[in-house]
Design a protein around this motif. Structure first.
Motif, PDB file in Angstrom:
ATOM      1  N   GLU A  83      -0.451   2.427   6.112  1.00 47.10           N
ATOM      2  CA  GLU A  83       0.158   1.157   6.526  1.00 47.10           C
ATOM      3  C   GLU A  83      -0.214   0.852   7.987  1.00 47.10           C
ATOM      4  O   GLU A  83      -0.387  -0.310   8.366  1.00 47.10           O
ATOM      5  N   ARG A 112       0.822  -1.210   0.000  1.00 49.60           N
ATOM      6  CA  ARG A 112       0.000   0.000   0.000  1.00 49.60           C
ATOM      7  C   ARG A 112       0.862   1.268   0.000  1.00 49.60           C
ATOM      8  O   ARG A 112       0.644   2.146  -0.839  1.00 49.60           O
ATOM      9  N   HIS A 119      -3.717  -0.518   7.874  1.00 47.50           N
ATOM     10  CA  HIS A 119      -3.638  -1.903   7.378  1.00 47.50           C
ATOM     11  C   HIS A 119      -3.155  -2.846   8.485  1.00 47.50           C
ATOM     12  O   HIS A 119      -3.724  -3.922   8.705  1.00 47.50           O
ATOM     13  N   LEU A 165      -8.640  -0.651   0.819  1.00 45.42           N
ATOM     14  CA  LEU A 165      -7.385   0.011   1.227  1.00 45.42           C
ATOM     15  C   LEU A 165      -6.414   0.133   0.052  1.00 45.42           C
ATOM     16  O   LEU A 165      -5.609   1.073  -0.006  1.00 45.42           O
TER      17      LEU A 165
END
Ligand code: GRG
Length: 299
Positions: free
Chosen positions: A75, A49, A78, A183
């Motif tokens: 991040e 990401r 996530h 995401l």
């Protein structure tokens, strides 16, 4: 960010920037919840990401100093989702990023707090950048939307509710577009909201790219869950079957799921060509490097 022609170089560059952000993340360094948060955050991971975020930001000339703050927050969101997903009341997993999961190392109570801590700190970072740059508010609010009930949390909710039930391919696509896709969408589309020359066509094409890559990412995950091993993946395998979960492999069979994966990847490459051919002359070469990595990834 110089020009990179392989994913490892992009990953090294972005990881170095991220690690600097992680270094000064928390004042309360001795707190057990902070330790649990950093344990999961700094355990590695592919950093897909943030890599996508920084690459699209570079393509659209977004200031790297602001982009890395957003990439760092993403991040962290996530990582919080992985910590909570691994809890016994959710997916109940022992292994993540090649290490015992957060609750195995720190206990369930601190794993819950570590997820909360990462999520809250991520939003603090976004607010701080927006205080300096109010024009980034739309970008920050887009991330919040993709992480919430219309995105990742909503996908997780459908996933838990569907456990043990047979669901249609359409419902599975919706679940995954939210749970995994949202995401990745945030990583690819948000920089377009930060760019000084906001452009609806670019936003539309990046959104389309993110949908193809998000779906392909999840199908690849389902295929690897059948063909790979825990050592390579750094997480448990064969769990989908054990938990009686619908996946693209259980819905379509292995061969059709592989075909589906190839088709989504082809769409992604076609969209990259469309972005490249826009009059602005965007350089998509590094996005193509990440797409190649996602096409072949074995972890
Ligand atoms: C708990 C609100 C809440 C949400 C959890 C994302 C998610 C929702 C659960 C993860 C379950 C899972 C394994 C989904 C498959 C796709 C996926 C998101 C894999 C993990 O992402 P990677 O492969 O992980 O990018 P690394 O560790 O490399 O960052």
């Amino acid at each position: 960010m110089s020009n990179f022609c392989d994913y490892n170089s992009i990953n090294d560059y972005v990881s170095e920037l991220l690690n600097k952000e992680f270094d000064g993340l928390f004042d309360a360094g001795e707190d057990i919840t902070v330790k649990a948060s950093l344990y999961s955050l700094c355990a590695g991971g592919k950093r897909i990401r943030p890599a996508l975020f920084m690459t699209v930001s570079k393509m659209l000339s977004v200031d790297e100093n602001f982009a890395i703050k957003f990439a760092c927050a993403l991040e962290m969101i996530h990582t919080y989702s992985l910590i909570h997903d691994d809890l016994p009341c959710m997916d109940d997993d022992d292994l993540r990023r090649g290490r015992p999961t957060c609750h195995k190392a720190y206990g369930e109570n601190f794993a819950v707090l570590a997820g909360d801590c990462l999520l809250n700190r991520a939003y603090e970072i976004l607010f701080d950048v927006c205080k300096e740059n109010p024009s980034f508010i739309t970008a920050a609010s887009y991330i919040a939307d993709r992480a919430g009930i219309n995105g990742m949390v909503g996908g997780q909710s459908i996933d838990l509710f569907s456990e043990g039930k047979e669901i249609s391919l359409e419902r599975l696509k919706e679940l995954q577009a939210k749970k995994t896709g949202a995401l990745l969408q945030a990583a690819i589309v948000t920089p377009a909201f930060m760019s000084s020359d906001k452009n609806d066509i670019v936003i539309k094409l990046l959104d389309r790219l993110s949908c193809s890559l998000g779906l392909a990412f999840q199908i690849r995950d389902d295929l690897l869950d059948v063909t790979s091993n825990a050592e390579t993946l750094g997480k448990s395998i064969g769990k989908d079957e054990r938990d009686n979960k619908s996946t693209f492999v259980t819905c379509l069979g292995f061969d059709k799921a592989s075909e589906f994966f190839e088709n989504e990847m082809k769409s992604a490459y076609n969209t990259l060509d469309e972005i490249k051919n826009l009059p602005e002359g965007y350089d998509v070469s590094e996005l193509r490097v990440i797409t190649d990595f996602l096409m072949k990834r074995d972890r």
